[in-house]
Design an enzyme around this catalytic site. Structure first.
Site, mmCIF file in Angstrom:
data_model
loop_
_atom_site.group_PDB
_atom_site.id
_atom_site.type_symbol
_atom_site.label_atom_id
_atom_site.label_comp_id
_atom_site.label_asym_id
_atom_site.label_seq_id
_atom_site.Cartn_x
_atom_site.Cartn_y
_atom_site.Cartn_z
ATOM 1 N N GLY A 89 -5.557 6.357 5.847
ATOM 2 C CA GLY A 89 -4.459 6.241 4.892
ATOM 3 C C GLY A 89 -3.106 6.593 5.466
ATOM 4 N NE ARG A 90 -4.100 12.053 8.793
ATOM 5 C CZ ARG A 90 -5.333 12.150 8.336
ATOM 6 N NH1 ARG A 90 -5.606 11.775 7.093
ATOM 7 N NH2 ARG A 90 -6.325 12.609 9.093
ATOM 8 C CD GLU A 100 -4.887 11.778 -7.185
ATOM 9 O OE1 GLU A 100 -5.111 12.933 -6.780
ATOM 10 O OE2 GLU A 100 -5.551 10.784 -6.795
ATOM 11 C CG HIS A 138 25.805 24.463 4.447
ATOM 12 N ND1 HIS A 138 26.923 25.259 4.488
ATOM 13 C CD2 HIS A 138 26.076 23.391 5.239
ATOM 14 C CE1 HIS A 138 27.843 24.691 5.253
ATOM 15 N NE2 HIS A 138 27.349 23.557 5.722
ATOM 16 C CE LYS A 182 -9.184 2.346 3.697
ATOM 17 N NZ LYS A 182 -9.634 3.102 4.887
ATOM 18 C CD GLU A 184 -4.349 13.714 4.351
ATOM 19 O OE1 GLU A 184 -4.328 14.108 3.168
ATOM 20 O OE2 GLU A 184 -4.168 12.528 4.684
ATOM 21 C CE LYS A 202 -8.089 13.285 -3.303
ATOM 22 N NZ LYS A 202 -8.213 12.065 -2.495
#
Length: 551
Positions: A267-268, A212, A384, A206, A353, A512
């Site tokens: 964002g999510r 990152e 398993h 954005k 979040e 951050k």
């Protein structure tokens, strides 16, 4: 006392819990032959069966009272209307507008944002058509064969999960890749397989400043220019999803190849917007619009269905019941369909979040538990790995079992075997196996008395472990859209009842900020000003890299 815990329904739920906490679901089924019909909801082709939960009619009545006393209906209206429900960032949370049909209207700041949404969708459609048909060519005239999405968090998890889930619909002459991790190995593992002449990068950020994402984006740009040798060619191999037009054009991307989304999209919750470009390129805009339509159908269900027949509301209330009264700390997501193998990772972010908060909307610290730990894996593999803990461990772990009835490919015996486990595991978690049943089974095996006495205590299952079963016909774009929106709204329900803001994520900011300071320290020779542990880690890093510094 906190407002939530002072509500009449909360106090009644506490008293009710003390009375029924040891009731066994096996007995509840025996007493009521119509239990499954009472505790299940069908939405389109999705069956949501919550009968295998430790609830009675009284439990559900009190939980629905809690929703009413928390003014949930009022908050749903605020969400859909575009009120600033994300008050700490002074924004609406209008992800529902991203999947609203064009003939409808949603006003925000005296502007109909649905027009903006559909302008971007139409722009996406024109772009995806020319890329998919080969009209958009690389710098040597060859058609694009590989799409690389560079993003992180919601700019990566959602598009990646849905691209995987809709793989049967994927265009056959393209491959799709996702880069999010800043570990160089992740970047190299993907780019080593690519040809720069036929690769298209989508940079999703954005602000176009996300550390990152931009580190990976600039590495991709360098990788490309090492082969193409001409910076003007960047525009043929990079597009962006961003709001920062200045930064994007400085990178070398043409303005007409910038796809927008808005501050009112978290964002999510952004995969429904231009952030879903990789999805649209993979399955085409017709399928992408079907995905949006499925989500919109669930939005309508959530905003109009009575709470006792409302899937996201019931899911959210059950989560409150286990988290705040039984003391459950986690919730397992168990898809029995390989196409949904990334769903647990996606829902980890969507839930944790959003609701990993300990401060109420009024700024006070909560005196109750919020934010469940969401985790999981494909069901068959999980059987398993960690199901032993779920069946016989000391922790109560509610779980969602999710599956399709019809496979997208052949080998029906595989799918039938998988479905038999999907159904049987939730039954086993509910029923368990008591002392007498275990004894009888061991006798039938012909074991001696001493062997039975030795084995019996270890083979008894308490059962009474709660699960929801979500079964639908097939993983299609529409069904998947409904499924994801269902979980989005479930998270919102819980946030409202816990009286927290589900739409900010300030908790990730401090790390951050400190990382930038630590990075500067790693690159410099001056003494560090941190705690002793942090200083030691920085010094030891420099020692290890003294003869091979990678910075």
């Amino acid at each position: 006392m906190n407002k939530l815990t002072s509500l009449p329904s909360w106090k009644q739920l506490k008293n009710h819990f003390n009375k029924i906490q040891h009731s066994h679901m096996r007995e509840l089924f025996e007493k009521d032959p119509f239990r499954q019909e009472k505790y299940s909801i069908i939405f389109e082709d999705i069956l949501f069966d919550y009968s295998k939960n430790r609830v009675t009619e009284k439990t559900m009545t009190l939980l629905l009272d809690l929703a009413d006393e928390s003014k949930l209906k009022h908050w749903i209206e605020k969400l859909v209307r575009g009120d600033k429900v994300n008050f700490t960032e002074n924004n609406a949370a209008l992800h529902t507008a991203l999947r609203t049909p064009a003939q409808h209207s949603t006003q925000l700041k005296n502007k109909d944002i649905i027009n903006d949404v559909h302008r971007q969708l139409d722009k996406m459609e024109r772009f995806t058509e020319i890329v998919r048909c080969g009209e958009w060519a690389g710098y040597t005239g060859k058609a694009i064969t590989d799409i690389v999405n560079i993003g992180i968090g919601g700019s990566d998890l959602g598009p990646q999960m849905i691209t995987q889930a809709l793989k049967p619909y994927q265009i056959k002459n393209m491959k799709f890749h996702f880069i999010s991790n800043i570990d160089a190995r992740h970047f190299l593992d993907i780019t080593d397989k690519l040809n720069p002449e036929t690769t298209l990068f989508i940079i999703v950020s954005k602000s176009f400043k996300t550390q990152e994402t931009m580190l990976n984006a600039h590495s991709a740009r360098r990788w490309f220019l090492q082969r193409a040798k001409n910076s003007e060619l960047v525009s043929q191999h990079f597009v962006a999803v961003s709001t920062n037009i200045k930064k994007v054009t400085e990178f070398g991307i043409k303005q007409e190849n910038i796809f927008l989304f808005w501050d009112w999209v978290g964002g999510r919750y952004s995969l429904w917007s231009s952030v879903g470009m990789s999805i649209a390129l993979s399955v085409g805009m017709k399928r992408f619009r079907e995905l949006l339509a499925g989500a919109n159908a669930m939005d309508n269900h959530f905003s109009t269905a009575p709470f006792n027949k409302n899937i996201p509301v019931i899911m959210g209330l059950l989560g409150i019941w286990y988290n705040n009264f039984f003391g459950c700390e986690s919730h397992a997501i168990l898809p029995y369909d390989h196409l949904l193998n990334q769903l647990p990772a996606y829902l980890e972010q969507a839930d944790m979040e959003s609701n990993g908060k300990s401060i109420t909307r009024s700024g006070n610290k909560t005196n109750y538990s919020t934010g469940c730990i969401v985790w999981g894996a494909q069901g068959i593999n999980g059987q398993h790995a960690f199901y032993q803990l779920m069946h016989q461990g000391t922790k109560l772990i509610p779980a969602d079992f999710i599956s399709s009835a019809i496979p997208q490919i052949g080998l029906p015996e595989h799918h039938e075997t998988m479905l038999s486990n999907f159904i049987a595991q939730s039954e086993a978690l509910m029923r368990g196996r008591n002392h007498d049943e275990t004894l009888q089974e061991l006798k039938l095996q012909g074991l001696s008395h001493d062997e039975i006495e030795s084995c019996l205590p270890h083979m008894v299952f308490e059962g009474n472990r709660p699960t929801n079963s979500i079964l639908f016909r097939q993983v299609t774009p529409r069904t998947l859209g409904s499924l994801i929106a269902m979980y989005e709204h479930k998270v919102f329900v819980q946030g409202i009842i816990w009286n927290i803001n589900s739409f900010d994520q300030w908790g990730v900011e401090l790390g951050k900020t400190l990382a930038k300071k630590v990075l500067a320290d790693l690159k410099s020779n001056h003494s560090c000003e941190h705690d002793s542990s942090t200083n030691s880690l920085i010094r030891y890093f420099k020692l290890l890299n003294r003869d091979n510094c990678v910075l």
